[in-house]
Design a protein around this motif. Structure first.
Motif, PDB file in Angstrom:
ATOM      1  N   VAL A   1       0.846  -1.200   0.000  1.00 43.35           N
ATOM      2  CA  VAL A   1       0.000   0.000   0.000  1.00 43.35           C
ATOM      3  C   VAL A   1       0.876   1.243   0.000  1.00 43.35           C
ATOM      4  N   LEU A   2       1.925   1.234   0.842  1.00 40.38           N
ATOM      5  CA  LEU A   2       2.822   2.386   0.908  1.00 40.38           C
ATOM      6  C   LEU A   2       3.508   2.614  -0.438  1.00 40.38           C
ATOM      7  N   LEU A   3       3.940   1.542  -1.097  1.00 38.76           N
ATOM      8  CA  LEU A   3       4.613   1.699  -2.395  1.00 38.76           C
ATOM      9  C   LEU A   3       3.671   2.305  -3.431  1.00 38.76           C
ATOM     10  N   ARG A   4       2.414   1.882  -3.422  1.00 37.45           N
ATOM     11  CA  ARG A   4       1.462   2.456  -4.373  1.00 37.45           C
ATOM     12  C   ARG A   4       1.230   3.940  -4.088  1.00 37.45           C
ATOM     13  N   LEU A   5       1.177   4.335  -2.798  1.00 39.13           N
ATOM     14  CA  LEU A   5       1.010   5.756  -2.455  1.00 39.13           C
ATOM     15  C   LEU A   5       2.229   6.564  -2.882  1.00 39.13           C
ATOM     16  N   VAL A   6       3.438   5.961  -2.768  1.00 41.89           N
ATOM     17  CA  VAL A   6       4.652   6.652  -3.213  1.00 41.89           C
ATOM     18  C   VAL A   6       4.590   6.923  -4.707  1.00 41.89           C
ATOM     19  N   VAL A   7       4.195   5.913  -5.482  1.00 43.65           N
ATOM     20  CA  VAL A   7       4.099   6.088  -6.936  1.00 43.65           C
ATOM     21  C   VAL A   7       3.058   7.147  -7.269  1.00 43.65           C
ATOM     22  N   SER A   8       1.952   7.130  -6.534  1.00 46.55           N
ATOM     23  CA  SER A   8       0.915   8.133  -6.780  1.00 46.55           C
ATOM     24  C   SER A   8       1.450   9.543  -6.565  1.00 46.55           C
ATOM     25  N   ARG A   9       2.224   9.747  -5.457  1.00 48.59           N
ATOM     26  CA  ARG A   9       2.790  11.072  -5.208  1.00 48.59           C
ATOM     27  C   ARG A   9       3.786  11.458  -6.294  1.00 48.59           C
ATOM     28  N   LEU A  10       4.614  10.461  -6.746  1.00 48.54           N
ATOM     29  CA  LEU A  10       5.583  10.777  -7.798  1.00 48.54           C
ATOM     30  C   LEU A  10       4.881  11.196  -9.080  1.00 48.54           C
ATOM     31  N   ARG A  11       3.789  10.515  -9.435  1.00 48.95           N
ATOM     32  CA  ARG A  11       3.067  10.894 -10.648  1.00 48.95           C
ATOM     33  C   ARG A  11       2.470  12.284 -10.519  1.00 48.95           C
ATOM     34  N   ASN A  12       2.067  12.626  -9.300  1.00 53.91           N
ATOM     35  CA  ASN A  12       1.494  13.962  -9.099  1.00 53.91           C
ATOM     36  C   ASN A  12       2.522  15.070  -9.255  1.00 53.91           C
ATOM     37  N   MET A  13       3.814  14.694  -9.253  1.00 48.99           N
ATOM     38  CA  MET A  13       4.858  15.705  -9.466  1.00 48.99           C
ATOM     39  C   MET A  13       4.964  16.081 -10.940  1.00 48.99           C
ATOM     40  N   GLY A  14       4.240  15.387 -11.806  1.00 48.67           N
ATOM     41  CA  GLY A  14       4.195  15.742 -13.224  1.00 48.67           C
ATOM     42  C   GLY A  14       5.365  15.291 -14.058  1.00 48.67           C
ATOM     43  N   PRO A  15       6.037  14.152 -13.757  1.00 49.12           N
ATOM     44  CA  PRO A  15       7.147  13.704 -14.611  1.00 49.12           C
ATOM     45  C   PRO A  15       6.626  13.074 -15.895  1.00 49.12           C
ATOM     46  N   ASP A  16       7.555  12.812 -16.807  1.00 51.26           N
ATOM     47  CA  ASP A  16       7.179  12.129 -18.045  1.00 51.26           C
ATOM     48  C   ASP A  16       6.930  10.645 -17.811  1.00 51.26           C
ATOM     49  N   ALA A  17       7.635  10.039 -16.858  1.00 48.05           N
ATOM     50  CA  ALA A  17       7.468   8.614 -16.571  1.00 48.05           C
ATOM     51  C   ALA A  17       7.947   8.330 -15.165  1.00 48.05           C
ATOM     52  N   VAL A  18       7.296   7.334 -14.520  1.00 50.19           N
ATOM     53  CA  VAL A  18       7.684   6.893 -13.184  1.00 50.19           C
ATOM     54  C   VAL A  18       7.942   5.390 -13.255  1.00 50.19           C
ATOM     55  N   ALA A  19       9.033   4.942 -12.639  1.00 46.53           N
ATOM     56  CA  ALA A  19       9.393   3.523 -12.672  1.00 46.53           C
ATOM     57  C   ALA A  19       9.795   3.060 -11.281  1.00 46.53           C
ATOM     58  N   ARG A  20       9.468   1.794 -11.008  1.00 45.57           N
ATOM     59  CA  ARG A  20       9.969   1.150  -9.794  1.00 45.57           C
ATOM     60  C   ARG A  20      11.099   0.216 -10.227  1.00 45.57           C
ATOM     61  N   LEU A  21      12.299   0.493  -9.715  1.00 44.48           N
ATOM     62  CA  LEU A  21      13.473  -0.253 -10.137  1.00 44.48           C
ATOM     63  C   LEU A  21      13.637  -1.546  -9.352  1.00 44.48           C
ATOM     64  N   GLY A  22      12.898  -1.693  -8.260  1.00 46.18           N
ATOM     65  CA  GLY A  22      13.021  -2.883  -7.433  1.00 46.18           C
ATOM     66  C   GLY A  22      13.070  -2.513  -5.967  1.00 46.18           C
ATOM     67  N   GLY A  23      12.388  -3.293  -5.124  1.00 50.79           N
ATOM     68  CA  GLY A  23      12.411  -3.027  -3.691  1.00 50.79           C
ATOM     69  C   GLY A  23      11.849  -1.651  -3.394  1.00 50.79           C
ATOM     70  N   ASP A  24      12.662  -0.793  -2.781  1.00 49.91           N
ATOM     71  CA  ASP A  24      12.228   0.568  -2.449  1.00 49.91           C
ATOM     72  C   ASP A  24      12.977   1.599  -3.270  1.00 49.91           C
ATOM     73  N   ASN A  25      13.366   1.219  -4.500  1.00 49.00           N
ATOM     74  CA  ASN A  25      14.059   2.136  -5.410  1.00 49.00           C
ATOM     75  C   ASN A  25      13.124   2.555  -6.536  1.00 49.00           C
ATOM     76  N   PHE A  26      13.119   3.855  -6.829  1.00 52.82           N
ATOM     77  CA  PHE A  26      12.255   4.414  -7.862  1.00 52.82           C
ATOM     78  C   PHE A  26      13.055   5.354  -8.733  1.00 52.82           C
ATOM     79  N   ALA A  27      12.506   5.661  -9.888  1.00 55.21           N
ATOM     80  CA  ALA A  27      13.127   6.634 -10.793  1.00 55.21           C
ATOM     81  C   ALA A  27      12.026   7.323 -11.571  1.00 55.21           C
ATOM     82  N   LEU A  28      12.327   8.552 -12.001  1.00 54.57           N
ATOM     83  CA  LEU A  28      11.367   9.254 -12.850  1.00 54.57           C
ATOM     84  C   LEU A  28      12.108  10.050 -13.907  1.00 54.57           C
ATOM     85  N   LEU A  29      11.442  10.240 -15.032  1.00 54.51           N
ATOM     86  CA  LEU A  29      11.974  11.033 -16.140  1.00 54.51           C
ATOM     87  C   LEU A  29      11.274  12.374 -16.181  1.00 54.51           C
TER      88      LEU A  29
END
Length: 918
Positions: free
Chosen positions: A549-577
């Motif tokens: 649940v926490l990981l999904r909320l993190v992705v939701s917040r990252l998308r709200n930052m308006g990047p071109d793309a959001v990715a989960r690289l594994g575990g608790d690592n993320f990246a955005l373009l």
């Protein structure tokens, strides 16, 4: 009538048994034996022998000369029979020229003119017994007993008779020759027996070797001899046969290979056969019967289901081999071996195999016809019951067959209906195109509308011509299946291949693909990599469901930052373009992301959680237009951010990849060093403190690289552990050290370090066993040294491996004891034999009370547990005295010797200073 039924069954059973190939071959073999015993194959055997004579041709020895009464000789005298005075002249001339024995193949059984007979008698007397006269028997017309022709008594008193009869086979061909015959109540030897120096009373016959060329026999015309035109060298010392070759005298015989020969020349060929030791004899019946028995076995094997081509090759090969063997026996050892029965048997095997093949194919054709009829019935049922949709449309567009699944899918009764009335538009178009193309259409997909909604079909359409009610009609077989659900599943799998199933964010590979596409299109990008802090604690305390649940909320917040793309690289690592920006804006953007992620999260069940984030960022303006490189640079920046005190965001700087490049350079160089054997081994002595005796040595690796120079073991071993190259390096050290130690005195042990990574990535027990076997080192002379780190991962498996190693007789030493996390409580449970006290405690001796307390405690515990102790880093005599007094068994350090070559170690072991080093 009743008795006929059992009889018929028995007969049928017998016929069925006789159809077995093995019995057929055995029965055929018996027939061959019977034919051989009856002599039925004799004509064929005789025909086969003829060509064999020419395979090894021979020439006459020249010891016998043929004086030929030819046509010219008859003309020179003018009458026949010749007056006996002419024969007297021939004999006188031969004796005068120094001839040996002279045999006349001429009839002297009746008297001639008195003067001539007297002259011939005188010539015979002058020959002194060297003349031989023909004796023979011949059949007379109307008389049962043959007439015997012997020389006149007046001639016989000066010349011995010799028989000139030859053996005629049933076909009129002369193949054998008698050693003599009974004539007038006495045994008369033949010309060949006399000239061949055979015993006068020898009886029997022999085969004539027609490999001897009659044309090579020395031949003189009687006319030349009478005219004095023959030199003495032509007859001197040679035996002579006088006989006729003139056609008018009809003294000819048919022989193998050469056709027709004059009787006298045949006598000479027979004589040459004896002189050259080539009298042909038959091999007898038993070898031929043995060959037939062998042939029965071979035939049984060939007939036991072998392919026709194999049978044919085998039969031809055996026939050729048999004939070659027979020819070799005839040419080399003058042995006649009959092969006709073998050839007949092989031909019979091949013929029966051919008939079997014809019968088998006929049965296959009949079976195929029955199956074809059955298949037609089955196909109708298969079409009806097929799980796939099957519709067969005639050229008048009427459906003549259809499966039940097709009717269910399309929602119509199909058989007998017009295709245009019941098929969806997409399938109608497929049918029309198939009739127009008259070719098989590849598998395609079509979307149709049904009463149940839109469906996706996969179909294949096959046009063909079939016979329907006696007329040839064109039809199209349309097969299709509903793949609606499969396409939905494939779309889902495609989505999951690019998206994280927990959060819906892009995967690493999808992010790289997306970024590379944008970079290749000329777009400048920024990439931010994030790592959550304290996420693992939340996952462990609240459970994985709450963590998701926490990981999904993190992705939701990252998308709200308006990047071109959001990715989960594994575990608790993320990246955005995001679009590229300058360094200051990128740092601010990354900081705002980290700050936004640090606000509390409301989880399920009323739980809340707070995490922090570190960020590393880069842009394509700095890292270049390769997406993989950008991700690596962002990861470097993230690592720097996590290592920095107080900072949560770092931007990539070009200097950050120096460490990576150095690591890569080290890895490449180390691999090259292993390949080119640039690594060496040195050995540090281990001394028994009680006696001062050298009892062992620890193998240490050294590396002097042409480019990097001398590389510290701490650096290249660590690099090897990072890349996994430690497995290859460790195996090399083990084998090289064991090979060296095998040459040492037996009381000197070898110690080799084994890395925890080797236990994790390889089968250490097998590696050690292989090294010992290749080096020939006794396992009881080897210690392997491990550190406490081997028990960090999978302690159970490591313990099991160590027990296997100890079972080989190898010692286990625990290195650097006291520097890790070892508990003295479980030390006795570990499968170890030695404890090595780390040098950091030894070096402080004897001045540091705390080090003294630690060392004496370890020594006391080791002694209580029955473990041998080794003190590392000994540099002074005072340290030796203290350790010896405290009960330490073995010492190692610069006090005893620095790491040295194997040669230096052997010199130390044999020198007088060994005992003094303590």
């Amino acid at each position: 009538m009743a008795s006929c039924v059992p009889t018929g069954r028995v007969l049928g059973r017998v016929l069925q048994i006789l159809r077995l190939p093995v019995l057929q071959v055995a029965f055929g073999g018996l027939l061959l034996v019977a034919a051989v015993l009856l002599g039925l194959f004799a004509p064929l055997d005789n025909a086969l022998r003829g060509p064999r004579y020419g395979l090894a041709p021979a020439t006459a020895s020249g010891a016998i000369v043929f004086v030929d009464i030819d046509t010219a000789s008859l003309a020179s005298v003018g009458v026949w029979p010749w007056p006996r005075s002419v024969h007297a002249r021939l004999l006188d001339a031969l004796m005068a020229l120094g001839a040996g024995r002279v045999a006349f193949d001429v009839d002297f059984a009746v008297a001639s003119d008195a003067a001539g007979d007297a002259a011939f008698e005188r010539a015979l007397a002058d020959a002194g017994g060297y003349a031989l006269l023909a004796a023979f028997q011949q059949q007379q017309v109307g008389v049962t007993a043959p007439a015997v022709n012997m020389p006149l008594p007046r001639f016989a008193q000066h010349a011995d008779p010799v028989s000139v009869n030859v053996n005629l086979d049933a076909d009129g061909i002369v193949r054998s020759y008698p050693l003599g015959m009974w004539l007038g109540g006495r045994w008369v030897p033949s010309i060949a027996a006399v000239f061949g120096d055979i015993a006068p009373n020898a009886q029997g016959q022999f085969g004539i070797d027609y490999a001897i060329d009659p044309a090579s026999v020395p031949r003189l015309s009687a006319a030349d001899l009478l005219a004095g035109r023959v030199p003495a060298a032509a007859v001197a010392g040679r035996d002579v046969v006088i006989g006729a070759s003139a056609v008018e005298l009809r003294d000819f015989f048919v022989v193998p290979r050469h056709g027709i020969l004059p009787g006298a020349l045949l006598q000479i060929v027979a004589t040459e056969t004896l002189l050259q030791g080539r009298a042909l004899v038959g091999a007898g019946l038993w070898p031929e019967l043995a060959a037939i028995a062998l042939l029965i076995g071979i035939g049984a094997w060939l007939r036991s289901g072998r392919r026709l081509w194999l049978v044919a090759i085998a039969c031809v090969t055996l026939a050729a081999g048999t004939e070659a063997a027979a020819a070799l026996l005839q040419a080399r050892v003058a042995l006649l071996f009959d092969t006709a029965a073998i050839h007949i048997g092989l031909a019979a095997i091949l013929l029966t195999a051919l008939l079997d093949e014809v019968r088998r194919r006929g049965e296959q054709h009949r079976l195929a016809a029955r199956e074809r009829d059955a298949v037609r019935v089955v196909l109708d049922r298969v079409i009806t019951d097929s799980f796939d949709g099957v519709v067969i449309v005639r050229d008048d567009r009427r459906i003549i067959s259809a499966s039940q699944s097709a009717a269910r899918l399309l929602g119509h009764v199909l058989i007998g209906e017009e295709a245009n009335a019941v098929l969806p538009l997409g399938l109608i178009r497929v049918v029309d195109e198939s009739f127009a193309r008259a070719a098989v259409a590849p598998v395609h997909e079509v979307a149709i509308e049904t009463a149940a909604g839109p469906r996706q079909l996969e179909y294949a359409a096959t046009p063909s011509s079939v016979e329907i009610d006696g007329a040839t009609r064109d039809v199209v077989s349309l097969s299709f299946r509903d793949i609606t659900e499969r396409r939905a599943a494939e779309d889902r799998l495609l989505y999951l291949s690019r998206h994280d199933p927990v959060t819906g964010a892009l995967t690493r590979s999808a992010l790289i693909e997306e970024a590379q596409a944008r970079l290749s299109a000329g777009q400048a990008l920024a990439l931010v990599m994030l790592d959550l802090r304290r996420f693992r604690a939340i996952n462990d305390t609240l459970g994985h469901n709450q963590g998701d649940v926490l990981l999904r909320l993190v992705v939701s917040r990252l998308r709200n930052m308006g990047p071109d793309a959001v990715a989960r690289l594994g575990g608790d690592n993320f990246a955005l373009l995001a679009p590229a920006m300058d360094g200051e804006r990128l740092a601010g953007f990354a900081e705002s992301i980290a700050e936004w992620l640090s606000f509390p999260y409301q989880l399920d069940g009323g739980h809340s959680a707070v995490v922090a984030a570190s960020a590393g960022a880069t842009t394509s303006l700095v890292s270049g237009s390769d997406a993989e490189t950008m991700l690596i640079h962002a990861d470097m920046a993230l690592s720097a951010a996590k290592e920095s005190v107080g900072s949560v965001v770092r931007l990539y700087e070009p200097g950050m990849d120096n460490r990576l490049q150095a690591s890569q350079q080290m890895d490449a160089a180390l691999r090259g060093a292993l390949h080119h054997q640039q690594l060496t081994l040195v050995y540090q002595p281990q001394i028994e403190l009680g006696t001062g005796r050298l009892i062992g040595a620890e193998a240490l690796s050294r590396w002097n690289d042409p480019t990097l120079g001398i590389v510290s073991p701490a650096d290249f071993v660590a690099a090897a552990e990072e890349t996994g190259l430690i497995v290859e390096l460790g195996a090399w050290v083990l084998e090289a050290a064991c090979r060296e130690a095998a040459t040492w005195p037996e009381h000197i042990r070898l110690a080799v370090n084994v890395s925890p990574v080797q236990f994790e990535l390889s089968d250490v027990a097998e590696t050690i066993e292989t090294a010992l076997q290749r080096a020939g080192l006794d396992p009881r002379r080897l210690d392997i040294e491990i550190t406490e780190g081997v028990f960090v991962r999978n302690a159970t498996q490591v313990t099991r491996t160590l027990e296997m190693i100890r079972a080989m007789g190898i010692g286990i030493a625990l290195d650097d004891f006291g520097t890790g996390y070892s508990s003295l409580g479980y030390l006795g449970q570990l499968p170890i034999d030695k404890i090595k006290i780390d040098q950091r405690f030894v070096r402080e001796l004897p001045g540091d009370p705390e080090s003294i307390a630690i060392v004496t405690s370890v020594l006391g515990l080791s002694h209580a547990l029955g473990k041998t102790t080794v003190a590392e880093g000994i540099e002074t005599a005072a340290q030796v005295d203290l350790l010896r007094a405290a009960g330490c068994t073995i010492g190692q350090g610069f006090h005893f010797g620095r790491p040295m070559s194997a040669a230096a170690l052997l010199e130390l072991a044999s020198g007088p200073e060994t005992a003094a080093v303590a």
